[in-house]
Design a protein around this motif. Sequence first.
Motif, mmCIF file in Angstrom:
data_model
loop_
_atom_site.group_PDB
_atom_site.id
_atom_site.type_symbol
_atom_site.label_atom_id
_atom_site.label_comp_id
_atom_site.label_asym_id
_atom_site.label_seq_id
_atom_site.Cartn_x
_atom_site.Cartn_y
_atom_site.Cartn_z
ATOM 1 N N GLY A 11 0.903 -1.265 -0.119
ATOM 2 C CA GLY A 11 0.131 -0.005 0.161
ATOM 3 C C GLY A 11 0.882 1.330 -0.011
ATOM 4 O O GLY A 11 1.962 1.280 -0.743
ATOM 5 N N CYS A 53 -2.982 -2.907 -1.102
ATOM 6 C CA CYS A 53 -3.492 -3.177 0.209
ATOM 7 C C CYS A 53 -4.047 -4.477 0.132
ATOM 8 O O CYS A 53 -4.154 -5.275 1.585
ATOM 9 C CB CYS A 53 -4.396 -1.993 0.733
ATOM 10 S SG CYS A 53 -3.567 -0.759 1.417
ATOM 11 N N SER A 63 -7.744 4.525 6.873
ATOM 12 C CA SER A 63 -8.941 4.017 6.316
ATOM 13 C C SER A 63 -9.696 2.970 6.852
ATOM 14 O O SER A 63 -8.880 2.450 7.758
ATOM 15 C CB SER A 63 -8.812 3.620 4.830
ATOM 16 O OG SER A 63 -8.883 2.303 4.546
HETATM 17 O O1 BF8 Z 1 -5.677 0.348 -0.161
HETATM 18 S S1 BF8 Z 1 -2.661 2.187 1.817
HETATM 19 S S2 BF8 Z 1 -4.442 5.201 1.720
HETATM 20 S S3 BF8 Z 1 -4.422 3.672 -1.325
HETATM 21 S S4 BF8 Z 1 -6.422 2.396 2.230
HETATM 22 FE FE1 BF8 Z 1 -5.617 3.853 0.613
HETATM 23 FE FE2 BF8 Z 1 -4.331 3.324 2.711
HETATM 24 FE FE3 BF8 Z 1 -3.267 3.867 0.468
HETATM 25 FE FE4 BF8 Z 1 -4.785 1.634 -1.188
HETATM 26 NI NI1 BF8 Z 1 -4.888 0.998 1.331
#
Ligand code: BF8
Length: 626
Positions: free
Chosen positions: A470, A512, A547
């Motif tokens: 990620g 992710c 998130s």
């Molecule tokens: O799935 S790391 S900000 S882009 S939630 Fe989003 Fe967090 Fe980055 Fe990717 Ni993951």
Amino acid sequence: MTHHHTRSIAKDARILIQKAENDQVETVWDRHDAQQPHCGFCEMGLSCRICAMGPCRVDPFGEGPQLGVCGANGDIIVARNLCRMVAAGAASHSDHGRDLVEVLASVAESKASGYEIRDTEKLFRVAAEYGVETGDKEPLRVAAELAYAMQEDYGTRKKELTLTARAPEKRRDLWRKAGIMPRGIDRETAEAMHRTHMGVDSVWQSVLEHSLRNALSDGWGGSMIATEVSDILFGTPAPAATKVNAGVLKADSVNVVVHGHNPVVSEMILVACQDPEMTKLAEEKGAAGINLCGVCCTGNELLMRHGIPMAGNHLMTELIITTGAVDMMVVDYQCIMPSLSKVASCYHTKMISTSDKAHFPGVPHMEFHPENARDMAYEVVERAIDNFVNRGTVHIPVEPVDAVGGFSVEAVLGALCGSPGPLIDAISAGSIRGAVGIVGCNNPKIKQDHGHVTLARLLIENDILVVDTGCAAVATAKAGFKTAGAAADAGAGLRGVCESLGIPPVLHFGSCVDNVRILVLAAALANALEADISDLPLAAAAPEWYSEKAVAIGAYAVASGIYTVLGPMPPVTGSVKVVEMLTSGLEGAVGAVFAVEPDPEKAAVLIRRHIEKQRGKLGLDEIEGI
Ligand code: BF8
Ligand code: SF4
């Protein structure tokens, strides 16, 4: 006021934050400032707006109301809110997985022009796990049956998700005994929403238990399906060189940036960008060529499989537009700030949204489906080319940094001659003390990339192998940790292992959803040792998470037996009982707990202590007194 030094450690971000200020473009940091102070009830998880008798809030100081209108106390409210965060995160990953299964099914019916099966070996391997008879069947027939079997995992007819069979036997027994074995991917998310409706599950412990089951349905279900099907359709990643940071944008070329998560869109944009006919069109407009770059996780998907350069992580998504060099930003879903179209409108940048479930204000919509994706992708790239001539001043602030991506489990085991044995030997001998997954986002509450980079540096210095995904993976790549040469920054033991294998000390494991690659590797190590995952010298960290998906990931990591350290505090401090359960009570239930430590130097100490304690329990040499 200039904030560029307090907001990010990355040079490209600092320069572009200043540029945004000069251009009077508002960014995520400005809006974060404007929100101060955040609501204290919400920060503690003590506000509830689940029903129309409320909204309610519980006074943490014991002076105001202690119960919501329905009688829910702070413990129930905190647990319910957390459960709903897990449900939203699990839903996001799993629905993304479903989209891939639908493409697989369309490919099987020859209805998805431009998509194909790129890894037949993996198709057959995963199909066998699903009990699909492969024999001498045609790949497309196997794909059809696998897609059908995977769709069944989403439903309600199973007692255990198929891919949980990859977990060690001890872990599966533990899940069964604890009542958290995931049954259906959609089922657990639907049940989470049901349980947290007013007047359903009103015991905070059982709400938390279900949160773990829901998270496991993501980790060993929806996300795992997303990764495996992406590999089948687009190829299983293998190490390849790439470049990272805003410097990957090219002043003389048409810059197309993909943003979001689903490779179904970005892979087809790649096809169009690589077509010589399109390059010719770009040249006719005076450009040197077409330069496709990624941001966020769909960028990681392309980086892992094709070495496509990565322009930045989450907090760079607004800033790269301020370079004036982005001719087109194509978005699908997740982590796409609704502010982007406003930023784009200050420059010449055009945007296109592509998913039926993600529309954005002011962004033209061109819906991608398996049947039309190829035509759509060509049209999007043509529009990008047409926009090249509209450029104003361009400011690309830095030179790009080299990195290597593409460490799938298959690639790692391949580098180790096919088995986890050499890695286990290195851990047993102590040249590698253990391994840590650094995952998750950027969050304007934390200086951008500081958490990821500081933690990664301190871990590799102490001979701990880092695998990351990620936005964390992009942060450490920008900092230069993803080249073979970075082994020089590692402790002597890890350095020796990396140099003999020619690999970086920080391995890019993907997007992710690809956190499941970490689960698969952990399970392979545990199975080789006939141990449980919770016995191993492993840990996870999400130093800058923001998130709901990260909450689901953290919960499935802990439920899988991996000690997990969060940077930002989740909204749970309103319940001492919930905090105690998450940070110590879970040890008895799942053999792992959460810790929260915003300071990455202190987080490194917590993780090193944990790894050495685990080594001691396994009877391996142990460094004491960290
Ligand atoms: O799935 S790391 S900000 S882009 S939630 Fe989003 Fe967090 Fe980055 Fe990717 Ni993951
Ligand atoms: Fe208030 Fe209870 Fe309704 Fe929540 S569920 S808003 S605490 S009455």
